[in-house]
Scaffold this active site. Structure first.
Site, PDB file in Angstrom:
ATOM      1  N   HIS A 181      -4.136   5.390   3.697  1.00 43.64           N
ATOM      2  CA  HIS A 181      -5.425   6.065   3.877  1.00 43.64           C
ATOM      3  C   HIS A 181      -6.559   5.368   3.136  1.00 43.64           C
ATOM      4  O   HIS A 181      -7.607   5.945   2.935  1.00 43.64           O
ATOM      5  CB  HIS A 181      -5.345   7.516   3.401  1.00 43.64           C
ATOM      6  CG  HIS A 181      -4.454   8.353   4.250  1.00 43.64           C
ATOM      7  ND1 HIS A 181      -3.095   8.440   4.051  1.00 43.64           N
ATOM      8  CD2 HIS A 181      -4.722   9.128   5.331  1.00 43.64           C
ATOM      9  CE1 HIS A 181      -2.571   9.238   4.962  1.00 43.64           C
ATOM     10  NE2 HIS A 181      -3.519   9.669   5.748  1.00 43.64           N
ATOM     11  N   GLU A 217      -3.421   6.400  19.404  1.00 42.20           N
ATOM     12  CA  GLU A 217      -4.525   5.455  19.168  1.00 42.20           C
ATOM     13  C   GLU A 217      -4.611   4.386  20.253  1.00 42.20           C
ATOM     14  O   GLU A 217      -5.704   3.992  20.674  1.00 42.20           O
ATOM     15  CB  GLU A 217      -4.366   4.778  17.802  1.00 42.20           C
ATOM     16  CG  GLU A 217      -4.634   5.686  16.609  1.00 42.20           C
ATOM     17  CD  GLU A 217      -3.488   6.622  16.291  1.00 42.20           C
ATOM     18  OE1 GLU A 217      -2.395   6.448  16.883  1.00 42.20           O
ATOM     19  OE2 GLU A 217      -3.664   7.531  15.469  1.00 42.20           O
TER      20      GLU A 217
END
Ligand SMILES: Cc1ncc(C[n+]2csc(CCOP(=O)(O)OP(=O)(O)O)c2C)c(N)n1
Ligand SMILES: [Mg+2]
Length: 796
Positions: free
Chosen positions: A595, A528
């Site tokens: 999540h 990322e």
């Protein structure tokens, strides 16, 4: 025959003369740079500047490196590179001192207008209208930042752009931006900074992607006081990287180890390595060992405290400039006298440059002082009672030999306090206001684009729907949009984890890699941090990257370059560089601790300088993408995870309609209470509103649409004026984004005046959301909770 020999001899003589000249010119630049470091340190120690960090000990490598930096190339470096900047002619010693003095005049410090510490360089990438300059015809310095190894992720993007320009057919037309991808990104980094994850992730990604990057590790053995043995495996970054070395038939990088005092050796190796990376796009790393720090790390502290005496002796002995001098004499390229003349010249030149910079810095402030003093003294004449105090103020200002802008304003303010609202103070007040305005421009401008490329100047165009408009899943609407957008705009590139082959985890790009090629829609490694850097660098080179973070929860891994680099870029260059990266991610609702996060407080507080879009559905998201793609500001788009399978009508003007930023939308009209929210949570608020309807409680629901900017025309206030009750709902922790909205509406918009009952926030719990449907229900705001709180508010 004789003639030919003499021609050869003449040629040899000419090339020898040229070589000699070049060596002496390099030696002169090295001496000037060293002298600059010595003088600049004194400036700080005598209080003329606050902090200094210099390139002494790194001179030879940088004059060598500068030889191979061509027009079109990029540098992504750090604070040791003044010599390089002098050598390629992009910085003068005078400008160096202007930045050291924090001169806010862009004409004096052309890198940052006094906003950055010294040795943080930059060149213009965009013009005043936000149009990209012809970077292929310039030498380009991406604006430096101070976080160690923070230059690495961006460097990846700058280098990847060359690969894109070389390999993507539709990009070939942009010859102003690239000459067939021949541009090398030169990266400089300190030996200790190679301990950072940023370094390793970038080198690995560059080795995988095969991009033209030349990394120079300036190895002086220390990161401030901490020596290499605590930093690097085997105390050697080139040794530690050996597994990455490219072999026949593999990817990887080329690695060279050179000595920082060996001018000739470095010239030879740099020439070879940079030629290879330019031609083949195989990255190269130069480990420049045995560099020194004659004055220690910076002006804060002295290296005698932590370097052993033998090390200090060694540094003196192996000083690069000393070694170059010996080498010049040994090779009879110049006499001792000639070199002494150059050294003497350097001293004078630096002294003069410093003096000019100081004059330029102080001149305008002196004028302000003179003007303020004149006004205050004349005020004293009109106000006999306050005269002695006023005259004292002005004489204190006059006797300040190094006045700051703030001293002028403080003095004027004190004078105005004494004058009260007396008419005689009119001109003093007027001047105070003028100076305040001027300082605002100098210090507070350019957080975002302010010219025609400001996202806030994009006109609204409404979505249009045909009568028989198909109703599709949210992800399918997005997919149609991306298809059209990629067909229309050759500069669009999308990449991230699972974005290529499968077209992202929610199929927004499904089938599009096949259509537009791997060069435009691609899979990346799980990285990322450097996905963000890749986006930043590509955007800076004039492309339009959509850089994906798979789930909002993982933004944390990529947050540093966004916060330190993307969000500050326009500001720290006084508007001269822009980075219109769009970070695409999805969040708010799924399942479990990693999540379902909605860390919106973190996002909006760390990303001022970016726009933060929180669309409630995919059509709104598309409108925001269109707005962003017409402007130059960086942004993050948080698509709502529970929106991909909601049915939406497909607009027919997919590429034309825009959703303006900072304009909330009332998505349910009501009269009793204003509910402010965004994204996924709106659907819960709607459920609650339906439940409250049964009790005759009428809710007005406002979708803020973007958190940065937030409701620029105060639409929420209009609603509150009507309902006199307000509640803010989001899925962040208590005191996160809800508190931000609360502050905006109640304090900034003055909403407190219209309240009948205490305002409320409903947020998620302080812990992460537990897994499963019950975990979600009991961790995040739910409709029943909203119903209960609103009923309570109605009773008050
Ligand atoms: C992320 C981050 N951590 C710490 C610092 C403070 N800091 C500034 S320079 C430095 C040492 C860097 O050493 P090195 O990479 O070897 O470069 P050198 O200064 O020796 O050239 C540190 C720890 C910083 N700027 N950024
Ligand atoms: Mg170091």
């Amino acid at each position: 025959m004789e003639n030919q020999t003499s021609v050869t001899l003449v040629n040899e003589k000419l090339s020898f003369d040229r070589f000699r000249e070049e060596v002496l010119s390099d030696y002169k630049i090295a001496c000037i740079s060293r002298e600059t470091s010595l003088v600049a340190r004194k400036e700080v120690l005598t209080g003329k500047a606050k902090f200094g960090i210099f390139g002494d000990g790194k001179e030879l490598a940088q004059v060598a490196m500068a030889k191979f930096f061509q027009t079109g190339d990029f540098r992504s470096g750090y604070y040791r590179d003044q010599t390089f900047m002098f050598a390629i002619g992009l910085a003068t010693v005078e400008q160096f001192f202007s930045q050291l003095f924090a001169d806010p005049d862009i004409n004096n410090d052309p890198f940052s207008a006094g906003r950055q510490m010294n040795s943080h360089f930059a060149t213009p990438f965009v013009d005043e209208n936000g149009e990209w300059l012809d970077l292929a015809n310039r030498k380009n310095i991406s604006a430096d930042i101070a976080p160690t190894a923070g230059q690495m992720p961006r460097a990846l993007g700058l280098a990847v752009a060359s690969k894109s320009f070389r390999s993507v057919e539709v990009l070939k037309q942009f010859s102003d931006l690239s000459d067939n991808g021949n541009e090398v990104c030169f990266v400089t980094v300190g030996d200790a900074s190679t301990s950072e994850g940023h370094f390793w992730e970038t080198v690995n990604a560059a080795a995988v992607l095969q991009v033209p990057m030349a990394i120079f590790v300036w190895d002086d053995g220390y990161g401030i006081s901490v020596p290499k043995k605590y930093q690097t495996a085997k105390s050697s970054i080139s040794e530690a990287l050996m597994g990455m070395q490219k072999k026949e038939g593999t990817n990887g990088i080329h690695i060279y180890a050179v000595k920082g005092w060996d001018y000739a050796g470095m010239c030879e190796k740099f020439e070879e390595g940079i030629r290879i990376t330019r031609e083949t796009h195989v990255p190269v790393l130069f480990h420049v060992e045995e560099m020194t720090q004659p004055q220690g790390h910076s002006t804060s502290g002295s290296h005698e405290r932590y370097k052993p005496a033998e090390r200090l002796d060694w540094e003196r002995e192996w000083d690069g400039i000393k070694k170059m001098r010996e080498w010049i004499l040994e090779n009879m390229l110049a006499s001792d006298d000639e070199l002494s003349d150059l050294e003497q010249y350097s001293k004078e030149f630096v002294r003069e440059s410093r003096a000019k910079a100081w004059e330029k810095y102080l001149g305008p402030i002196r004028k302000q002082v003179a003007q303020a003093v004149e006004l205050i003294n004349s005020l004293a004449k009109s106000l006999p009672e306050q005269a002695s105090q006023l005259v004292k103020l002005s004489s204190e200002l006059v006797s300040n030999h190094e006045p700051l802008r703030r001293d002028v304003l403080k003095t004027l303010n004190a004078a105005l306090d004494l004058a009260g609202d007396h008419d005689a103070a009119y001109w003093t007040r007027d001047y105070y206001n003028d100076l305040s305005k001027e300082n605002k421009i100098l210090y507070n401008s350019f957080l975002y684009n302010e010219g025609p490329k400001s996202a806030l100047k994009v006109e609204e165009v409404r979505a249009e729907f045909a009568e028989d408009a198909p109703t599709l899943n949210g992800f399918e609407v997005l997919n149609r949009y991306f298809d059209e957008a990629f067909a229309r705009n050759p500069k669009l590139l999308a990449f991230g984890e699972d974005v290529g082959l499968i077209g992202d985890v929610n199929q927004g790009f499904s089938g599009l890699q096949l259509k537009y090629g791997e060069g435009r829609i691609s899979d990346t490694g799980i990285r990322e941090l450097t996905i963000m850097g890749q986006g930043i660098g590509l955007a800076m080179r004039g492309l339009r990257p959509l850089a994906e973070i798979q789930y909002l929860d993982y933004l944390l891994y990529g947050l540093e370059p966004l916060s330190d680099d993307a969000a500050t870029l326009h500001y720290r260059t006084f508007g001269q560089q822009s980075c219109p990266v769009i970070v695409r991610t999805r969040g708010h609702r799924l399942e479990g601790i990693w999540h379902s996060g909605s860390p919106m407080g973190m996002v909006i507080n760390s990303l001022r300088g970016m726009y933060v879009c929180v669309p409630r559905n995919m059509v709104q998201a598309i409108g925001m993408y269109n707005t962003l793609l017409r402007s130059n500001d960086p942004a993050i788009m948080i698509e709502c995870l529970n929106g991909y399978r909601l049915k939406e009508k497909l607009p027919e003007n997919l590429l034309e309609f825009t959703v303006p930023l900072g304009i909330p939308e009332v998505i349910r009209h009501g009269t009793d209470i204003t509910i402010v929210s965004y994204g996924s949570t709106l659907r819960i608020a709607q459920n609650a509103a339906d439940m409250l309807d049964a009790f005759d409680i009428s809710c007005e629901i406002i979708d803020v649409q973007t958190l940065l900017p937030f409701d620029i025309h105060h639409k929420t206030l209009d609603s509150l004026k009507k309902t006199n009750r307000i509640i803010f709902i989001d899925e962040d922790v208590p005191g996160g984004a809800a508190a931000f909205m609360f502050n905006k509406v109640l304090e900034e918009q003055g909403g407190y005046r219209h309240l009948d009952v205490a305002p409320r926030t409903i947020t998620a719990k302080a812990h992460r959301a537990a897994y499963g449907s019950d975990g979600d229900y009991f961790s995040k705001p739910n409709a029943e909770e909203i119903e209960a709180v609103i009923k309570e508010m109605m009773k008050e």
